[in-house]
Each structure stands twice: as structure tokens, then as C-alpha cells.
Design a protein around this motif. Sequence first.
Motif, PDB file in Angstrom:
ATOM      1  N   VAL A   1       4.064  25.005 -33.758  1.00 59.58           N
ATOM      2  CA  VAL A   1       4.482  23.942 -34.671  1.00 59.58           C
ATOM      3  C   VAL A   1       4.054  22.581 -34.136  1.00 59.58           C
ATOM      4  N   GLN A   2       3.391  21.815 -34.981  1.00 63.51           N
ATOM      5  CA  GLN A   2       3.042  20.432 -34.677  1.00 63.51           C
ATOM      6  C   GLN A   2       3.717  19.547 -35.713  1.00 63.51           C
ATOM      7  N   ARG A   3       4.438  18.543 -35.239  1.00 66.29           N
ATOM      8  CA  ARG A   3       5.173  17.655 -36.132  1.00 66.29           C
ATOM      9  C   ARG A   3       4.449  16.315 -36.239  1.00 66.29           C
ATOM     10  N   HIS A   4       4.087  15.954 -37.445  1.00 65.10           N
ATOM     11  CA  HIS A   4       3.412  14.695 -37.736  1.00 65.10           C
ATOM     12  C   HIS A   4       4.335  13.829 -38.584  1.00 65.10           C
ATOM     13  N   ASP A   5       3.986  12.569 -38.726  1.00 65.73           N
ATOM     14  CA  ASP A   5       4.811  11.672 -39.533  1.00 65.73           C
ATOM     15  C   ASP A   5       4.878  12.138 -40.981  1.00 65.73           C
ATOM     16  N   ASP A   6       3.743  12.582 -41.522  1.00 71.21           N
ATOM     17  CA  ASP A   6       3.663  12.923 -42.938  1.00 71.21           C
ATOM     18  C   ASP A   6       3.977  14.380 -43.245  1.00 71.21           C
ATOM     19  N   TYR A   7       3.824  15.262 -42.274  1.00 69.22           N
ATOM     20  CA  TYR A   7       3.958  16.689 -42.540  1.00 69.22           C
ATOM     21  C   TYR A   7       4.194  17.454 -41.236  1.00 69.22           C
ATOM     22  N   VAL A   8       4.542  18.721 -41.386  1.00 68.72           N
ATOM     23  CA  VAL A   8       4.675  19.636 -40.251  1.00 68.72           C
ATOM     24  C   VAL A   8       3.626  20.732 -40.420  1.00 68.72           C
ATOM     25  N   LEU A   9       2.863  20.978 -39.362  1.00 73.65           N
ATOM     26  CA  LEU A   9       1.851  22.034 -39.366  1.00 73.65           C
ATOM     27  C   LEU A   9       2.378  23.212 -38.555  1.00 73.65           C
ATOM     28  N   ALA A  10       2.424  24.386 -39.184  1.00 69.73           N
ATOM     29  CA  ALA A  10       2.917  25.585 -38.505  1.00 69.73           C
ATOM     30  C   ALA A  10       1.862  26.676 -38.596  1.00 69.73           C
ATOM     31  N   ALA A  11       1.456  27.204 -37.439  1.00 70.74           N
ATOM     32  CA  ALA A  11       0.424  28.241 -37.387  1.00 70.74           C
ATOM     33  C   ALA A  11       1.017  29.553 -36.888  1.00 70.74           C
ATOM     34  N   LEU A  12       0.849  30.622 -37.687  1.00 68.90           N
ATOM     35  CA  LEU A  12       1.224  31.950 -37.222  1.00 68.90           C
ATOM     36  C   LEU A  12       0.370  32.262 -35.998  1.00 68.90           C
ATOM     37  N   ASN A  13       1.014  32.778 -34.943  1.00 70.38           N
ATOM     38  CA  ASN A  13       0.343  32.781 -33.648  1.00 70.38           C
ATOM     39  C   ASN A  13       0.430  34.130 -32.930  1.00 70.38           C
ATOM     40  N   SER A  14      -0.057  35.179 -33.595  1.00 67.92           N
ATOM     41  CA  SER A  14      -0.200  36.479 -32.932  1.00 67.92           C
ATOM     42  C   SER A  14      -1.605  37.009 -33.218  1.00 67.92           C
ATOM     43  N   PRO A  15      -2.633  36.297 -32.760  1.00 67.56           N
ATOM     44  CA  PRO A  15      -4.007  36.677 -33.111  1.00 67.56           C
ATOM     45  C   PRO A  15      -4.395  38.067 -32.617  1.00 67.56           C
ATOM     46  N   GLU A  16      -3.756  38.551 -31.551  1.00 68.36           N
ATOM     47  CA  GLU A  16      -4.093  39.871 -31.034  1.00 68.36           C
ATOM     48  C   GLU A  16      -3.751  40.974 -32.031  1.00 68.36           C
ATOM     49  N   LYS A  17      -2.840  40.698 -32.980  1.00 68.25           N
ATOM     50  CA  LYS A  17      -2.532  41.673 -34.040  1.00 68.25           C
ATOM     51  C   LYS A  17      -2.718  41.049 -35.421  1.00 68.25           C
TER      52      LYS A  17
END
Length: 249
Positions: free
Chosen positions: A9-25
Motif C-alpha cells: 500500500v502506498q498512500r498519496h494525497d489524492d489516492y491510495v495505491l494498493a498492489a496485490l503482492n503474491s507474484p510467486e502464485k
Amino acid sequence: MSGSAPLRVQRHDDYVLAALNSPEKRNAIDQELIDALHSLCAELEEQPRTLVLCGAEGFFASGADIAQLRERRAADALKGINLRAFQRINELPMPVIAVVSGYALGGGAELAYAADIRIGTPTLKVGNPETGLGIIAGAGAGWRLRELVGEPLAAEILLAGRVLGAEESLRAGLITHLEENFEAALARAEKIAGRIASLDPAATQASKRVLRAPRAAHPQIDLDEQSVLFESPEKTRRMTEFLEKKKSR
């Protein structure tokens, strides 16, 4: 951000960016990710901001974690484990934008369907092959997909396991933008999030409630929401600013 976290999760002033993070599966949706999504939803319900959802390493989500799903029984189905999380995402106060690249299958597709806006890339493959595993698409696709692409195409996806490519998804309206790669799609999502941030948050949230309301709730919900906004100081400020700019031209 922890590299091993199921959701980066990255929190910005305008929005929150959330990346699913299990690339191995291939970012399969498991209980740990569901718990992380609930935690993020709690934050965004308390402090509303636009959510941009994507998958780590340029692909979205290959589906639910089959090893976990195989062990679930009737009581687990009735809990609606994935459905409750995706419904909560769909009902967040501010818009949700999904950057859908690579595989978005099964539960991954249903997570994408829960977004308000979807942006794709040429590698996109989206569909619901659940019947091949002896189950249904039970986390929202059964009603949400029909609303997104129409009943005939939804029927072929859900009943015959049809998987749509990027161009097909664009023609069907499942995605509204098709960008040349993941980076461009993410940039597009961030641009849209910035545009949303320039608008009145109260009006945006009211518009989302009206958009999501069942047909029977209209037109009363439109009138109720507008009546609140008509008394808003922000409405007066924005309209006054518009008229003054118009006068000065």
C-alpha cells in the motif's frame, strides 16, 4: 511497505495505491489477502480517498487460492469470505479504479468487477472458469457481470467458461481504457484519481451512492442527495467561482 505483505500500500494525497503482492502464485487471492483488504477498507471508510488497485509485477490476480478453496465446506461458503471483502470494496465511499493486466480469472475477475472503473493492458485475460472446478463464481460475478456486459455475454462467460482478451473486454465495456502496457495503465489510473481529487468529494460520494442504488430507489434517492448538496457551502463556493471566471473572460 513490506515486500512480503500480501498487499503493498502506498498512500498519496489524492489516492491510495494498493498492489496485490503474491507474484510467486500469480497474486492468487487467499485468506491473508482478504484480511489485508478488509483492513484497507476500514481505513478508506474512515478517511475516504480514491483507491487504485493493481497486481504486483504487471498482472492482476489468477484467481482464488485453490489449495485453500479445496478445503472449504458449506459453512465457509455461507460466510461469503471473498464476497464480503469484494462487496466492501465496491461500497467504499470514493471511487475504486482497477488496473487489470495479465490474468484476472475467477476471484481475480470478481475483484476487478467490484471496481468502479477498470483500465486494461494488451495482456489482459479475464473470465470465470469456476464451473470447471466444481463451483460457481460466487463472489459477485453472478449479478455484477450481467450489469457490466449484458446478460448474453455474461452467460457465455459464466456458463461456458469464455475468457475475454483485451480488445474483447474493451468492446464489451468491461474496461474503459486499453493502454499499451502496465506502466501506461497505472499512469492513466493515477491521472483519473487526480481528476477525481479536483472535484467536490461530497458530490462524488453522493454520485456513487446514486449510481449504485437499485432502480426502485430512483428518483427519490437522486432528489434526496441533491437536496443535501444544494445546502452545501462547497456548492455555493464552486458555483460562485465558476460564475466569476465566466464573467472575467
